[in-house]
Motif scaffolding. Structure first.
Motif, PDB file in Angstrom:
ATOM      1  N   LEU A   1       0.821  -1.209   0.000  1.00  0.00           N
ATOM      2  CA  LEU A   1       0.000   0.000   0.000  1.00  0.00           C
ATOM      3  C   LEU A   1       0.854   1.258   0.000  1.00  0.00           C
ATOM      4  O   LEU A   1       0.540   2.233  -0.689  1.00  0.00           O
ATOM      5  N   THR A   2       1.937   1.244   0.771  1.00  0.00           N
ATOM      6  CA  THR A   2       2.814   2.423   0.816  1.00  0.00           C
ATOM      7  C   THR A   2       3.427   2.688  -0.557  1.00  0.00           C
ATOM      8  O   THR A   2       3.522   3.838  -0.990  1.00  0.00           O
ATOM      9  N   LEU A   3       3.839   1.619  -1.237  1.00  0.00           N
ATOM     10  CA  LEU A   3       4.454   1.779  -2.550  1.00  0.00           C
ATOM     11  C   LEU A   3       3.439   2.278  -3.571  1.00  0.00           C
ATOM     12  O   LEU A   3       3.750   3.141  -4.403  1.00  0.00           O
ATOM     13  N   LEU A   4       2.221   1.753  -3.511  1.00  0.00           N
ATOM     14  CA  LEU A   4       1.168   2.188  -4.432  1.00  0.00           C
ATOM     15  C   LEU A   4       0.861   3.664  -4.245  1.00  0.00           C
ATOM     16  O   LEU A   4       0.662   4.406  -5.216  1.00  0.00           O
ATOM     17  N   LEU A   5       0.848   4.097  -3.002  1.00  0.00           N
ATOM     18  CA  LEU A   5       0.592   5.511  -2.703  1.00  0.00           C
ATOM     19  C   LEU A   5       1.695   6.396  -3.280  1.00  0.00           C
ATOM     20  O   LEU A   5       1.421   7.479  -3.829  1.00  0.00           O
ATOM     21  N   MET A   6       2.938   5.937  -3.187  1.00  0.00           N
ATOM     22  CA  MET A   6       4.052   6.715  -3.737  1.00  0.00           C
ATOM     23  C   MET A   6       3.962   6.816  -5.258  1.00  0.00           C
ATOM     24  O   MET A   6       4.245   7.869  -5.837  1.00  0.00           O
ATOM     25  N   ILE A   7       3.578   5.723  -5.903  1.00  0.00           N
ATOM     26  CA  ILE A   7       3.464   5.726  -7.369  1.00  0.00           C
ATOM     27  C   ILE A   7       2.404   6.737  -7.815  1.00  0.00           C
ATOM     28  O   ILE A   7       2.646   7.591  -8.679  1.00  0.00           O
ATOM     29  N   ILE A   8       1.225   6.648  -7.215  1.00  0.00           N
ATOM     30  CA  ILE A   8       0.111   7.528  -7.607  1.00  0.00           C
ATOM     31  C   ILE A   8       0.449   8.991  -7.352  1.00  0.00           C
ATOM     32  O   ILE A   8       0.218   9.869  -8.197  1.00  0.00           O
ATOM     33  N   CYS A   9       1.033   9.268  -6.196  1.00  0.00           N
ATOM     34  CA  CYS A   9       1.269  10.670  -5.828  1.00  0.00           C
ATOM     35  C   CYS A   9       2.491  11.258  -6.524  1.00  0.00           C
ATOM     36  O   CYS A   9       2.552  12.486  -6.706  1.00  0.00           O
ATOM     37  N   SER A  10       3.449  10.434  -6.929  1.00  0.00           N
ATOM     38  CA  SER A  10       4.552  10.944  -7.761  1.00  0.00           C
ATOM     39  C   SER A  10       4.011  11.427  -9.101  1.00  0.00           C
ATOM     40  O   SER A  10       4.369  12.502  -9.586  1.00  0.00           O
ATOM     41  N   LEU A  11       3.135  10.617  -9.684  1.00  0.00           N
ATOM     42  CA  LEU A  11       2.512  11.021 -10.947  1.00  0.00           C
ATOM     43  C   LEU A  11       1.621  12.236 -10.728  1.00  0.00           C
ATOM     44  O   LEU A  11       1.611  13.176 -11.536  1.00  0.00           O
ATOM     45  N   GLY A  12       0.853  12.241  -9.645  1.00  0.00           N
ATOM     46  CA  GLY A  12      -0.026  13.363  -9.352  1.00  0.00           C
ATOM     47  C   GLY A  12       0.733  14.662  -9.150  1.00  0.00           C
ATOM     48  O   GLY A  12       0.282  15.731  -9.581  1.00  0.00           O
ATOM     49  N   SER A  13       1.909  14.594  -8.504  1.00  0.00           N
ATOM     50  CA  SER A  13       2.721  15.799  -8.304  1.00  0.00           C
ATOM     51  C   SER A  13       3.126  16.414  -9.632  1.00  0.00           C
ATOM     52  O   SER A  13       3.080  17.634  -9.817  1.00  0.00           O
ATOM     53  N   GLY A  14       3.511  15.562 -10.581  1.00  0.00           N
ATOM     54  CA  GLY A  14       3.902  16.072 -11.888  1.00  0.00           C
ATOM     55  C   GLY A  14       2.741  16.583 -12.705  1.00  0.00           C
ATOM     56  O   GLY A  14       2.919  17.421 -13.590  1.00  0.00           O
ATOM     57  N   LEU A  15       1.551  16.096 -12.408  1.00  0.00           N
ATOM     58  CA  LEU A  15       0.363  16.508 -13.157  1.00  0.00           C
ATOM     59  C   LEU A  15      -0.398  17.643 -12.479  1.00  0.00           C
ATOM     60  O   LEU A  15      -1.526  17.940 -12.871  1.00  0.00           O
ATOM     61  N   SER A  16       0.187  18.243 -11.457  1.00  0.00           N
ATOM     62  CA  SER A  16      -0.484  19.326 -10.735  1.00  0.00           C
ATOM     63  C   SER A  16      -0.955  20.400 -11.712  1.00  0.00           C
ATOM     64  O   SER A  16      -0.156  20.993 -12.432  1.00  0.00           O
ATOM     65  N   LEU A  17      -2.253  20.627 -11.716  1.00  0.00           N
ATOM     66  CA  LEU A  17      -2.852  21.539 -12.688  1.00  0.00           C
ATOM     67  C   LEU A  17      -3.544  22.686 -11.979  1.00  0.00           C
ATOM     68  O   LEU A  17      -3.828  22.640 -10.787  1.00  0.00           O
ATOM     69  N   GLY A  18      -3.845  23.719 -12.748  1.00  0.00           N
ATOM     70  CA  GLY A  18      -4.566  24.868 -12.224  1.00  0.00           C
ATOM     71  C   GLY A  18      -4.422  26.046 -13.159  1.00  0.00           C
ATOM     72  O   GLY A  18      -3.508  26.102 -13.986  1.00  0.00           O
ATOM     73  N   SER A  19      -5.312  26.997 -13.021  1.00  0.00           N
ATOM     74  CA  SER A  19      -5.279  28.175 -13.889  1.00  0.00           C
ATOM     75  C   SER A  19      -4.488  29.324 -13.272  1.00  0.00           C
ATOM     76  O   SER A  19      -4.225  30.320 -13.937  1.00  0.00           O
ATOM     77  N   THR A  20      -4.138  29.199 -11.996  1.00  0.00           N
ATOM     78  CA  THR A  20      -3.366  30.237 -11.325  1.00  0.00           C
ATOM     79  C   THR A  20      -2.197  29.605 -10.586  1.00  0.00           C
ATOM     80  O   THR A  20      -2.177  28.393 -10.337  1.00  0.00           O
ATOM     81  N   ALA A  21      -1.227  30.439 -10.229  1.00  0.00           N
ATOM     82  CA  ALA A  21      -0.076  29.945  -9.471  1.00  0.00           C
ATOM     83  C   ALA A  21      -0.539  29.335  -8.150  1.00  0.00           C
ATOM     84  O   ALA A  21      -0.040  28.287  -7.728  1.00  0.00           O
ATOM     85  N   LYS A  22      -1.501  29.958  -7.512  1.00  0.00           N
ATOM     86  CA  LYS A  22      -1.986  29.474  -6.221  1.00  0.00           C
ATOM     87  C   LYS A  22      -2.600  28.087  -6.340  1.00  0.00           C
ATOM     88  O   LYS A  22      -2.355  27.207  -5.506  1.00  0.00           O
ATOM     89  N   SER A  23      -3.383  27.865  -7.394  1.00  0.00           N
ATOM     90  CA  SER A  23      -4.032  26.561  -7.562  1.00  0.00           C
ATOM     91  C   SER A  23      -3.022  25.475  -7.911  1.00  0.00           C
ATOM     92  O   SER A  23      -3.138  24.335  -7.453  1.00  0.00           O
ATOM     93  N   VAL A  24      -2.005  25.803  -8.728  1.00  0.00           N
ATOM     94  CA  VAL A  24      -0.966  24.819  -9.067  1.00  0.00           C
ATOM     95  C   VAL A  24      -0.195  24.422  -7.809  1.00  0.00           C
ATOM     96  O   VAL A  24       0.051  23.235  -7.549  1.00  0.00           O
ATOM     97  N   MET A  25       0.198  25.399  -7.000  1.00  0.00           N
ATOM     98  CA  MET A  25       0.954  25.106  -5.783  1.00  0.00           C
ATOM     99  C   MET A  25       0.099  24.339  -4.773  1.00  0.00           C
ATOM    100  O   MET A  25       0.596  23.445  -4.075  1.00  0.00           O
ATOM    101  N   ALA A  26      -1.183  24.673  -4.693  1.00  0.00           N
ATOM    102  CA  ALA A  26      -2.068  23.959  -3.769  1.00  0.00           C
ATOM    103  C   ALA A  26      -2.203  22.495  -4.171  1.00  0.00           C
ATOM    104  O   ALA A  26      -2.165  21.589  -3.318  1.00  0.00           O
ATOM    105  N   THR A  27      -2.362  22.254  -5.481  1.00  0.00           N
ATOM    106  CA  THR A  27      -2.461  20.875  -5.969  1.00  0.00           C
ATOM    107  C   THR A  27      -1.164  20.121  -5.723  1.00  0.00           C
ATOM    108  O   THR A  27      -1.169  18.959  -5.305  1.00  0.00           O
TER     109      THR A  27
END
Length: 545
Positions: A103-129
Motif C-alpha cells: 500500500l505504501t508503494l502504491l501511494l508513492m506511485i500515484i502521488c509521484s505522478l499526481g505531483s507532476g500533473l499538478s494543474l490549475g489556472s493560477t499559481a496558487k491553484s498549481v501550488m495547492a495541488t
C-alpha cells in the motif's frame, strides 16, 4: 518470564547469507530509493517554480517562491511522512508487515505522478495541488520507514543484520544522486532545445514556457522505480517473527522461510510455546517503560536532533552554495541553466560524500558496532559544522568584489568551505543518519517493533520539519536590505550553522542512552527469550541441498 526461543527464529539467526537476503535488500531498498528521490528532488526545482509562477517585473529580479509558499512546498511532504510513519508503523504491528507494505508503494506511485500533473489556472491553484499530492506522497514514504526496517531486521541473520538494514537505507543515497542526475539530464535536454539568454540580458526570454515541463518530468520519474518493484513486494512472504510471535503460527513461519531460504526445519521443533504471563504488556504500560522507555527516548531524541541538521543541509544546499559564491547569482543564469547548476552541485556532494558515507556504514556496522558509528558521526558533524560556522567570513570572504562581480565576495576560500560542508554529509551517513534507522528495528518486541520504529522515525521528521522551516527563515540576512523580498530578517547563515552544530552536539550526548545491538538476536535484545536462551539454541538448522 519470557518465551523460549523458537527453532525457526534460531535458524534465521544462524542462516548463511543467501540470494534471497540480497533480493529482499533490493525490494525494500527500491522503496527507499524512491523515498529519497521524491523528498529531495524538490530542492532542484524550487527556484524554477518561482521563476515560472511568481515573476514580478517590478522587482527587477527573477521570480521566487514567497516565503509561505516555499515553506509549504518544501515541508509539506515531511509533514505527510511524519503522519505516515506513525500510522503505518502501528498498522504494521496490527495487520502484519506484508499486508500494508504494498500500500505504501502504491501511494508513492500515484502521488509521484499526481505531483507532476499538478494543474490549475493560477499559481496558487498549481501550488495547492502540488502540496496536496506531496503530502500524500510523504504519507506513503512515511510507511516505508518502519516497514522496511522491520522486515529487513526480521529476515536477517544475527551476524550481518546491521549491514542488511544499512544496505536498504543506503539506497536513499542512490535516490538522492539519481534525483540530481535526472534533473541534470532533463534540464540539459530542454536547455539545448530552447536556448535562452540570462535573466540580466532578457527578463522574459530567460524563462521559456516549456520549462514548465521540466519540474513535472522530474517529479513523475519517481513513480517508475517504485512501480518496477511493486509485484515483487507483493510476493514477499510475511516475516517469520511476525507469523510465529504475533500470529502464533510457528509451522507457517517455518514453511514460509523454507520457501525463500535454503533452510529446512524439523516440524517437531517448530512448536509455539504459550504466551507467558507478564510478557504481553502494551506500548504505554509501566512494564514497557521499565524495559524499553529509555531506549525509545534515546532512539527518538537522537533521530530528532540529527534530522534538524540533516534536512536543513539537504533541502537548502542551493541557498548555501549561492551565499558562499559556488553558484552564480540567479540574474546571471537562465531558468534552465539554474536548474542544471543546482542539480550538478548537489550531485557532486552526493557522489563524493553522501553515497560513500552510506556504504561505509554497510561495510563496518557489524564490525565496529552501531553505537561507535553513531557517536563518531555526531562528533565529526559537530566539529565540521563549527569549523564552517565560526570562521564563516574567512571561507566566504569579507568584502564584495568590484564590478562586474559585485554580487560575490572576494578573497574567500570557497573550495575549502565546500569540502568541509561535504564532510558533514559523509559523517551524517557514516554515522547517525544510518544508525538511527537501524537501531529501533532491533531493540523492541516483535509485536511493538514497527510501532516503536515509526515513533522514532516520526520524531526524526519532527526535527526535519523544524530544521527545514527554521533554516528557511533563520538563514536570511540580519540586514533587511539583503533579505529576499517577502522574507523577514533572520540570524544569518553563520548563526544558522552554529545552531545546527549545537543540534549535532546534543545528538552526541543523547547517543549514550542507546545500547549496542551488534551480534545479538532480536529476541535477546527485546527480552523475548529467557536468559538461558540468549545465546540461541545450539541445534543447527538443517540445510537443504
Amino acid at each position: 518470564m519470557a518465551r523460549n526461543q523458537l527453532e525457526v527464529l534460531s535458524a534465521l539467526d544462524k542462516a548463511k547469507t543467501q540470494l534471497y537476503h540480497f533480493t529482499a535488500i533490493i525490494i525494500a531498498g527500491m522503496g527507499f530509493f524512491t523515498d529519497a528521490y521524491d523528498l529531495f528532488c524538490i530542492s532542484t526545482v524550487t527556484k524554477l517554480l518561482g521563476r515560472l509562477y511568481y515573476y514580478d517585473p517590478s522587482t527587477g529580479k527573477p521570480g521566487f517562491l514567497p516565503a509561505n509558499v516555499n515553506a509549504a512546498v518544501t515541508g509539506v511532504a515531511l509533514c505527510g511522512t511524519l503522519v505516515g510513519q506513525l500510522f503505518f508503523g502501528w498498522l504494521g504491528d496490527k495487520l502484519g508487515r506484508k499486508k500494508v507494505y504494498g500500500l505504501t508503494l502504491l501511494l508513492m506511485i500515484i502521488c509521484s505522478l499526481g505531483s507532476g500533473l499538478s494543474l490549475g489556472s493560477t499559481a496558487k491553484s498549481v501550488m495547492a495541488t502540488l502540496c496536496f499530492f506531496r503530502f500524500w506522497l510523504g504519507f506513503g514514504i512515511g510507511g516505508d520507514y518502519p516497514l522496511s526496517a522491520t522486515i529487513m531486521s526480521e529476515y536477517s541473520n544475527t551476524r550481518t543484520r546491521g549491514a542488511f538494514i544499512a544496505a536498504v537505507f543506503a539506497m536513499q543515497g542512490i535516490g538522492i544522486l539519481t534525483g540530481g542526475a535526472v534533473a541534470i539530464i532533463v534540464s540539459s535536454a530542454f536547455k539545448h532545445a530552447y536556448k535562452r539568454p540570462t535573466f540580466a540580458v532578457d527578463h522574459i526570454l530567460s524563462t521559456p514556457p516549456q520549462a514548465d515541463f521540466v519540474w513535472r518530468i522530474i517529479f513523475m520519474f519517481g513513480a517508475f522505480p517504485a512501480a518496477l518493484t511493486f509485484y515483487w513486494r507483493m510476493k514477499m512472504p510475511e516475516t517469520a517473527r511476525y507469523t510465529a510471535l504475533i500470529v502464533k503460527d510457528a509451522k507457517q513461519a517455518a514453511a514460509d522461510m523454507s520457501r525463500v531460504l535454503a533452510v529446512d526445519f524439523d516440524p517437531e521443533q517448530a512448536t509455539l510455546d504459550p504466551q507467558t504471563a507478564g510478557d504481553d504488556f502494551g506500548l504505554w504500560s509501566r512494564q514497557f517503560t521499565k524495559r524499553h522507555g529509555l531506549q525509545l527516548f534515546g532512539c527518538a531524541s537522537t533521530w530528532f536532533l540529527l534530522d534538524i541538521a540533516f534536512y536543513s543541509q539537504n533541502l537548502f544546499q542551493k541557498d548555501v552554495f549561492t551565499q558562499v559564491g559556488w553558484l552564480p547569482n540567479a540574474s546571471k543564469m537562465s531558468a534552465l541553466e539554474e536548474v542544471y547548476r543546482i542539480a550538478r552541485a548537489q550531485s557532486l556532494i552526493a557522489l563524493f560524500s553522501t553515497v560513500p558515507g552510506y556504504w561505509f556504514t554497510v561495510a563496518l556496522v557489524d564490525i565496529i558496532g552501531r553505537f561507535i558509528i553513531q557517536l563518531m558521526g555526531f562528533f565529526f558533524m559537530t566539529v565540521f559544522m563549527f569549523s564552517l560556522a565560526i570562521p564563516y567570513y574567512h571561507w566566504r570572504g569579507h568584502n564584495k568584489c568590484p564590478p562586474p562581480n559585485s554580487d560575490k565576495y572576494c578573497h574567500g576560500h570557497r573550495l575549502s568551505f565546500i569540502i568541509l560542508y561535504a564532510l558533514t554529509f559523509f559523517f551524517a551517513n557514516f554515522g547517525p543518519n544510518s544508525t538511527t534507522f537501524i537501531i529501533p528495528a532491533e531493540l523492541f518486541p516483535a509485536r511493538l517493533r514497527s510501532t516503536c520504529h515509526g515513533i522514532a522515525a516520526a520524531s526524526g521528521k519532527a526535527g526535519a520539519i523544524i530544521g527545514s522551516f527554521g533554516f528557511l527563515y533563520a538563514s536570511e540576512s540580519t540586514k533587511k536590505s539583503q533579505t529576499d523580498p517577502g522574507y523577514p530578517t533572520g540570524i544569518g547563515l553563520k548563526n544558522s550553522l552554529i545552531c545546527l552544530g549545537v543540534s549535532n552536539a546534543l545528538g552526541f550526548a543523547f547517543t549514550f542512552l542507546i545500547p549496542e545491538t551488534k551480534g545479538k538476536s532480536l529476541e535477546a535484545l527485546s527480552g523475548e527469550v529467557t536468559a538461558d536462551d540468549k545465546n540461541i539454541s545450539s541445534r543447527p538448522p538443517v540445510l537443504t541441498a
